[in-house]
Write a protein that holds these residues in place. Structure first.
Motif, mmCIF file in Angstrom:
data_model
loop_
_atom_site.group_PDB
_atom_site.id
_atom_site.type_symbol
_atom_site.label_atom_id
_atom_site.label_comp_id
_atom_site.label_asym_id
_atom_site.label_seq_id
_atom_site.Cartn_x
_atom_site.Cartn_y
_atom_site.Cartn_z
ATOM 1 N N PHE A 176 28.505 44.731 47.425
ATOM 2 C CA PHE A 176 28.171 43.437 48.038
ATOM 3 C C PHE A 176 27.378 43.578 49.329
ATOM 4 C CE2 PHE A 176 29.468 39.880 50.850
ATOM 5 C CZ PHE A 176 28.769 38.888 50.191
ATOM 6 N N HIS B 15 34.801 38.872 48.075
ATOM 7 C CA HIS B 15 33.573 39.554 47.691
ATOM 8 C C HIS B 15 33.777 40.999 47.271
ATOM 9 C CE1 HIS B 15 30.992 36.249 48.646
ATOM 10 N NE2 HIS B 15 31.518 36.120 49.848
ATOM 11 N N ASN C 119 32.576 42.715 43.917
ATOM 12 C CA ASN C 119 31.293 43.398 43.833
ATOM 13 C C ASN C 119 31.290 44.502 44.883
ATOM 14 O OD1 ASN C 119 28.696 44.251 43.812
ATOM 15 N ND2 ASN C 119 27.803 42.299 44.463
#
Lengths: 131, 259
Positions: free
Chosen positions: A106, A100, A103
């Motif tokens: 996130f 993740h 991003n």
């Protein structure tokens, strides 16, 4: 008497064969691949390519999952999580961030929106801070 | 009469064979009908099976060399405030009378008393720090490491008072500002928690030796399982005269020294 002798020996060999049958099976059977005993000397293979649960579940329960992971891995040393699909993952924030971190917002986007302030990033280094 | 004896002989030998097979399946795991898959049991650690320990051969340690300290403090994001009062340390060097204050100081040779000695958390088998911790933030792990769960530490510093070796440091300030070259793989600490050496438990799970052991150019430190009689560290302890820090306190340190 002499006619009975071969019958007795035949019977004996049959009994011997029957009793050894299980061992023969065992020695002929394909050996299970020599799995290394997983101990602290050997790193555990980790497949972090898949998420551990559905998006909906994780949205509602990621904090519970992380709490449980933290307690069992830090305190009991049970570092391996077995996902429902059978893949094994290391119980670590880095496992989540492995996927993740592309991003950078996130965690932050959602937490900002929901106005929650978890303390994870007081110590753990987030994707925002890592290059 | 002959027949009767033969029958008894066959009967007894048959029973004997069965007994032998039974015993063999018990004694030799290869013979057993149902196999136990050992890795399935090994996934979770067995408490008390391993006790990690370290042996420091101070004769080989170079005076003034700080490779191990630098490497440890870099890997674990240990802050450097440049201030003795707020110093945070996991591994450090100190003089003979500070590291071994209760060892004989009388007529000690200049060579031994003048050297500096490595000190770190002793990961005691009878650790006083874990006894006093009110939140069980510090605890003895299944492998003998005295670990810190920084999530639980409330910063009461009871453990610092209990530790007879000064192995624990308190973060009076936010440590993040004082880490020059942070390593991303390991977390930092926050203001108001106690920190100390973790015997590189983060590296042990990856199958690596502790950072200080690896960084030392003279191979001063030997790391291994004290519960394994065949390990290098046990062999060295048996074949050399070793010392522990303040052994009279009964804390049973896991760090040994060759002087």
């Amino acid at each position: 008497m002499s006619r009975k002798k071969p019958m007795i020996f035949l019977g004996l060999t049959l009994v011997l064969f029957a009793s050894l049958y299980a061992f023969l099976q065992d020695s002929m059977a394909e050996k299970p691949s020599q799995q290394p005993a997983k101990n602290l000397h050997q790193p555990v293979l980790v497949d972090s390519t898949k998420c551990i649960a559905t998006k909906e579940f994780m949205r509602a329960n990621h904090m519970r999952v992380l709490n449980e992971w933290r307690n069992s891995s830090v305190r009991e040393g049970d570092r391996i999580f077995v996902a429902p699909n059978g893949s094994k993952l290391e119980k670590s924030l880095n496992t989540c961030l492995g996927c993740h971190k592309n991003n950078k917002l996130f965690c932050f986007n959602c937490h900002m929106y929901a106005n929650v302030k978890p303390k994870c990033w007081n110590c753990h280094i987030s994707a925002m801070e890592s290059p | 009469m002959m027949n009767e004896e033969r029958r008894a002989f066959i009967r007894k030998s048959g029973l004997g064979i069965l007994a032998c097979l039974g015993a063999a399946s018990g004694l030799i795991p290869k013979f057993s009908l149902e196999k136990t898959i050992l890795p399935a049991w090994d996934e979770k650690p067995v408490p008390g099976k391993i006790r990690w320990g370290m042996l420091i051969d101070t004769r080989k340690c170079t005076e003034g060399c700080k490779e191990c300290i630098a490497q440890c403090h870099h890997v674990h994001n240990v802050p450097d405030f440049n201030n003795r009062k707020e110093e945070v340390k996991w591994i450090w060097k100190s003089s003979y009378n500070k590291v071994f204050p209760t060892a004989s100081q009388q007529f000690q040779s200049e060579k031994i008393a003048g050297r500096s000695y490595l000190a770190l958390c002793n990961h005691c088998a009878e650790s006083p720090c874990t006894r006093v911790c009110p939140t069980e933030a510090t605890f003895r792990r299944w492998d003998g490491i005295v670990a810190m769960d920084y999530h639980r530490c409330i910063g009461c510093r009871f453990c610092m008072a209990a530790c007879p070796y000064g192995s624990r440091s308190f973060n009076w300030q936010d440590p993040r500002t004082a880490i020059k070259d942070p390593s991303i793989a390991y977390p930092t600490r926050e203001q108001g928690v106690v920190e100390k050496c973790n015997f590189c438990s983060d590296r042990l799970v990856k199958g690596l030796l502790p950072a200080c052991v690896e960084a030392c150019p003279q191979q001063v430190m030997t790391f291994g399982d004290l519960n394994d009689p065949k390990s290098d560290i046990r062999r060295l302890i048996e074949n050399n005269e070793t010392m522990q820090r303040k052994p009279e306190l009964g804390t049973k340190p896991s760090v040994f020294y060759i002087i």
